[in-house]
Motif scaffolding. Structure first.
Motif, PDB file in Angstrom:
ATOM      1  N   PRO A 166       0.832  -1.211   0.000  1.00  0.00           N
ATOM      2  CA  PRO A 166       0.000   0.000   0.000  1.00  0.00           C
ATOM      3  C   PRO A 166       0.866   1.260   0.000  1.00  0.00           C
ATOM      4  O   PRO A 166       1.950   1.272   0.597  1.00  0.00           O
ATOM      5  CB  PRO A 166      -0.793  -0.123   1.311  1.00  0.00           C
ATOM      6  N   LYS A 167       0.378   2.321  -0.637  1.00  0.00           N
ATOM      7  CA  LYS A 167       1.163   3.541  -0.783  1.00  0.00           C
ATOM      8  C   LYS A 167       1.647   4.105   0.547  1.00  0.00           C
ATOM      9  O   LYS A 167       2.764   4.608   0.653  1.00  0.00           O
ATOM     10  CB  LYS A 167       0.354   4.607  -1.525  1.00  0.00           C
ATOM     11  N   LYS A 168       0.822   4.011   1.581  1.00  0.00           N
ATOM     12  CA  LYS A 168       1.159   4.644   2.850  1.00  0.00           C
ATOM     13  C   LYS A 168       2.360   3.998   3.547  1.00  0.00           C
ATOM     14  O   LYS A 168       2.965   4.615   4.427  1.00  0.00           O
ATOM     15  CB  LYS A 168      -0.046   4.650   3.791  1.00  0.00           C
ATOM     16  N   VAL A 169       2.708   2.775   3.164  1.00  0.00           N
ATOM     17  CA  VAL A 169       3.834   2.102   3.825  1.00  0.00           C
ATOM     18  C   VAL A 169       5.038   1.933   2.894  1.00  0.00           C
ATOM     19  O   VAL A 169       6.065   1.398   3.309  1.00  0.00           O
ATOM     20  CB  VAL A 169       3.427   0.719   4.381  1.00  0.00           C
ATOM     21  N   ARG A 170       4.933   2.382   1.645  1.00  0.00           N
ATOM     22  CA  ARG A 170       6.000   2.117   0.684  1.00  0.00           C
ATOM     23  C   ARG A 170       7.328   2.762   1.071  1.00  0.00           C
ATOM     24  O   ARG A 170       8.391   2.159   0.870  1.00  0.00           O
ATOM     25  CB  ARG A 170       5.575   2.590  -0.711  1.00  0.00           C
ATOM     26  N   ALA A 171       7.299   3.970   1.610  1.00  0.00           N
ATOM     27  CA  ALA A 171       8.553   4.628   1.993  1.00  0.00           C
ATOM     28  C   ALA A 171       9.266   3.817   3.072  1.00  0.00           C
ATOM     29  O   ALA A 171      10.487   3.618   3.019  1.00  0.00           O
ATOM     30  CB  ALA A 171       8.287   6.048   2.479  1.00  0.00           C
TER      31      ALA A 171
END
Length: 275
Positions: A166-171
């Protein structure tokens, strides 16, 4: 007699700057960053302590930029040590930017400096305790091998893997993978450097009192309370470790990672802060 050269990426602040102060006692120091102007205060402070130092512009995610740094350092004298401390944390950029700075930057630094470093020199790639805390199932280890012959293909495979999440955890995922990769890459690179009598190893710091560390302080406190020492590390403590690893006294130390985290990983704490 000219002093040996020590190159420190990310040397303008935090643990890189502390290391520059220590290594500068008997080395000519080159600190690197994307903007020389941002390094001016660091250079001025180091020079005020009698350290021979200069700043050099370098974007570690760009091979041409890294190659210019390596060639410039070679012109200054024998390169005794490279301490690659530059990198990005999850709060400093996108997943792509983090992977480029941390993983691709390590590939480029090692490759460029391999051609200019000599016998008895030392390359130190800085990882993170996150490499130990991120679940192993997340790590695309089988794809790391592409970094050796085709860094661009390696990056494509890394980002394809990161973008599954998910985008929110990619970093955060990109950070954990990139730092795990640094350990792998330094370890496998020991044989190549060893052919010319040089060393390469990685160091994985835990939570330290640095500008980057402060960005992650709320999350870091979750881990620190489980550590053996119950505190953040001081930059002088990690600088001393870097200096020792780069010294002749550690001349048989290569191809390994040194975890310096105050006992966080040993506590058995999980990525969500629970044992």
């Amino acid at each position: 007699m000219m002093k040996d050269v020590c190159v420190i990426t990310g040397g303008g602040s935090g643990m890189g700057f502390a290391t520059a102060k220590l290594m500068g006692k008997d080395h000519y120091i080159i600190i690197c960053g994307r903007s020389v102007n941002k390094l001016e205060n660091a250079v001025n402070e180091l020079q005020a302590e009698g350290i021979e130092v200069e700043a050099f512009p370098c974007d570690v995610s760009n091979y041409d930029s890294v190659e210019k740094l390596a060639n410039h350092a070679k012109e200054k004298g024998r390169i005794a040590a490279v301490i690659h401390a530059a990198g990005m944390s999850p709060h400093m950029g996108t997943a792509q930017q983090i992977m480029e700075a941390n993983a691709l930057g390590t590939i480029y630094i090692n490759n460029a400096f391999f051609h200019v470093m000599e016998k008895d020199s030392c390359m130190i790639d800085v990882s993170s305790m996150s490499a130990y805390l991120t679940p192993k199932i997340v790590m695309p280890v089988k794809k790391y091998k592409y970094s050796i012959r085709n860094p661009e293909l390696f990056m494509k495979k890394m980002m394809k893997h990161v973008n599954i999440f998910p985008k929110k955890v990619r970093a955060g995922v990109a950070y954990g993978i990139s730092k795990h990769f640094v350990i792998w890459f330094a370890g496998q690179d020991a044989a190549r450097f060893g052919m010319k009598g040089a060393r390469v190893l990685s160091v994985s710091p835990g939570n330290f009192e640095t500008p980057m560390g402060n960005l992650e302080k709320e999350e870091a406190d979750t881990f620190t309370k489980h550590s053996a020492l119950k505190r953040f590390g001081q930059v002088d403590e990690i600088a001393s470790l870097f200096a020792y690893c780069a010294s002749e006294s550690a001349g048989y130390l290569t191809g390994t990672d040194i975890l310096c985290d105050g006992g966080v990983v040993a506590s058995g704490v999980s990525p969500i802060g629970k044992k």
